[in-house]
Design an enzyme around this catalytic site. Sequence first.
Site, PDB file in Angstrom:
ATOM      1  N   VAL A  93       0.840  -1.205   0.000  1.00 29.47           N
ATOM      2  CA  VAL A  93       0.000   0.000   0.000  1.00 29.47           C
ATOM      3  C   VAL A  93       0.874   1.254   0.000  1.00 29.47           C
ATOM      4  O   VAL A  93       0.576   2.233  -0.703  1.00 29.47           O
ATOM      5  CB  VAL A  93      -0.997  -0.022   1.180  1.00 29.47           C
ATOM      6  CG1 VAL A  93      -1.744   1.295   1.284  1.00 29.47           C
ATOM      7  CG2 VAL A  93      -1.976  -1.184   1.012  1.00 29.47           C
ATOM      8  N   ALA A  96       2.110   1.702  -3.459  1.00 25.10           N
ATOM      9  CA  ALA A  96       1.027   2.189  -4.319  1.00 25.10           C
ATOM     10  C   ALA A  96       0.761   3.675  -4.096  1.00 25.10           C
ATOM     11  O   ALA A  96       0.613   4.443  -5.049  1.00 25.10           O
ATOM     12  CB  ALA A  96      -0.249   1.383  -4.068  1.00 25.10           C
ATOM     13  N   GLU A  97       0.714   4.092  -2.840  1.00 22.41           N
ATOM     14  CA  GLU A  97       0.451   5.510  -2.571  1.00 22.41           C
ATOM     15  C   GLU A  97       1.594   6.382  -3.068  1.00 22.41           C
ATOM     16  O   GLU A  97       1.380   7.491  -3.541  1.00 22.41           O
ATOM     17  CB  GLU A  97       0.190   5.771  -1.090  1.00 22.41           C
ATOM     18  CG  GLU A  97      -0.201   7.225  -0.864  1.00 22.41           C
ATOM     19  CD  GLU A  97      -0.985   7.489   0.391  1.00 22.41           C
ATOM     20  OE1 GLU A  97      -1.239   8.676   0.651  1.00 22.41           O
ATOM     21  OE2 GLU A  97      -1.344   6.543   1.103  1.00 22.41           O
ATOM     22  N   THR A  98       2.803   5.869  -2.991  1.00 24.56           N
ATOM     23  CA  THR A  98       3.950   6.625  -3.489  1.00 24.56           C
ATOM     24  C   THR A  98       3.820   6.901  -4.979  1.00 24.56           C
ATOM     25  O   THR A  98       3.904   8.057  -5.413  1.00 24.56           O
ATOM     26  CB  THR A  98       5.263   5.861  -3.199  1.00 24.56           C
ATOM     27  OG1 THR A  98       5.422   5.743  -1.785  1.00 24.56           O
ATOM     28  CG2 THR A  98       6.462   6.571  -3.801  1.00 24.56           C
ATOM     29  N   SER A 101       0.670   9.142  -5.810  1.00 23.69           N
ATOM     30  CA  SER A 101       0.824  10.525  -5.365  1.00 23.69           C
ATOM     31  C   SER A 101       1.815  11.291  -6.236  1.00 23.69           C
ATOM     32  O   SER A 101       1.626  12.475  -6.516  1.00 23.69           O
ATOM     33  CB  SER A 101       1.279  10.571  -3.906  1.00 23.69           C
ATOM     34  OG  SER A 101       0.273  10.094  -3.054  1.00 23.69           O
TER      35      SER A 101
END
Length: 174
Positions: A93, A96-98, A101
């Site tokens: 996760v 993925a957020e990296t 974003s």
Amino acid sequence: MTTTDADPPSSAGTPGQGPTPGGDPGAPETPATPGTPETPEAELVAYLNGVRGELERHMGIVLTEAAAERVVATMPVEGNRQPYGLLHGGASVALAETVGSIGATLGAPAGSLAVGIEINATHHRSATAGTITAVATRLHGGRTLATYDIRITDETGRAVCTCRLTCMIRPGSR
């Protein structure tokens, strides 16, 4: 949440601290070929790898492609496993957020930043060794929201995790 400056300065390093002495050991080395300038995308990827946040450096996340429409990064499984020896779901996760974003920030208007406001993840299978790759593809890029589909695969191309990230685009800088 991951944020980056929309307009990279001319020298890679930590913002406000100048270039990183000796480079970043986690960043991929770009071989210098005399007379062959780097592409703008390669320069952007090198810059973004140079200004990674603490979490990204600790987890070994390295960008290989970066554009508003598509961001690709790799991360080693080793060092990101839970006590059973499996890739930690939270590590997937965070990866993925990296990537999502970064894509949202690259697609945001100048002077804006992107912050994750919602993420969901489906873990399909685990990994115990090797490297995983995340590919974030923009589904929606507006003035105030951006949404990305993120596919994480193992070295054989098998699905490890699928995520969806929505980022809010905010005026201002960090």
